[in-house]
Design an enzyme around this catalytic site. Sequence first.
Site, PDB file in Angstrom:
ATOM      1  N   CYS A 222      45.949  -6.321  83.052  1.00 53.84           N
ATOM      2  CA  CYS A 222      46.650  -5.059  82.744  1.00 53.84           C
ATOM      3  C   CYS A 222      45.766  -3.850  83.093  1.00 53.84           C
ATOM      4  O   CYS A 222      44.577  -4.003  83.351  1.00 53.84           O
ATOM      5  CB  CYS A 222      46.993  -4.988  81.256  1.00 53.84           C
ATOM      6  SG  CYS A 222      47.838  -6.449  80.616  1.00 53.84           S
TER       7      CYS A 222
HETATM    8  N1  GLN Z   1      46.656 -11.452  77.865  1.00 51.58           N
HETATM    9  C1  GLN Z   1      47.362 -10.225  77.610  1.00 51.58           C
HETATM   10  C2  GLN Z   1      48.858 -10.401  77.729  1.00 51.58           C
HETATM   11  O1  GLN Z   1      49.335 -11.381  78.228  1.00 51.58           O
HETATM   12  C3  GLN Z   1      46.893  -9.106  78.507  1.00 51.58           C
HETATM   13  C4  GLN Z   1      47.231  -9.390  79.952  1.00 51.58           C
HETATM   14  C5  GLN Z   1      46.447  -8.633  80.957  1.00 51.58           C
HETATM   15  O2  GLN Z   1      45.493  -7.907  80.699  1.00 51.58           O
HETATM   16  N2  GLN Z   1      46.835  -8.843  82.155  1.00 51.58           N
HETATM   17  O3  GLN Z   1      49.561  -9.516  77.321  1.00 51.58           O
END
Ligand code: GLN
Length: 247
Positions: free
Chosen positions: A2
Amino acid sequence: MCRHLGYLGPAVPIASLVHDPPHSLLHQSYAPRDMRGGGTVNVDGYGVGWYPAPGRAVRYRRVGTLWSDENLAALSRELRSSAILAAVRSATVGMPIVETACAPFTDGEWLFSHNGRVTDWPGSVADLAKTLPTTDLLTLDAPTDSALLWALVRSRLATAPPAHALAGVVAEVAAAAPGSRLNLLLTNGSVLVGTTWTHSLWVRRVDDAVTVSSEPLDDDPRWREVPEGHVVTADPSTVDVQPMGRR
Ligand code: GLN
């Protein structure tokens, strides 16, 4: 992984961070430059948090792509705040794609975001989760690593300063689940705190405003990268960067 950003300073339209810069969060949702092997685009959800009054956080979050939300684009040009935290999500494989899994997570004055993943979720952190009150576990926003991290951070904020709360959770989760990616971002509208644990984070302090972002929003040479393994504590007049210790 993210992407997220935070801002403190004179009130600005949300769009001035999320939609308008050349490498805005919107641009980072479909053309991120530095995902470090953690996905390609950030299209599973998004969220924006801001402060209509000091100490009162409001949060809007949705499943899907930020670019398809024309209502938010229009509102973001009118909504101004002196504190903003926003995120776009690339769901980790196996995690549900639901609105409640999107950052920012919130409670009272706090807004929180996590960029990364917990290795071997959920077994690796089951013992750590047991340290939380059962009601906190029963009321997690979603059955995701990020929601658990928020519950762990929130429980520490009752007794610890924000930077200690984040660094403490990073240390405990990294010990329980080595290889985790724990890039956390937190604000209460007065201070921004972020960690770097396998992903980039940049800070720009200009005049009486500070912006923290996974990737620089433009080519302004005043962006400074936070080194890996550090916690940054920032407000409009000060940026403090401290090491978090060995992994
Ligand atoms: N693991 C977290 C989620 O699935 C954050 C994902 C990310 O940073 N890509 O929301």
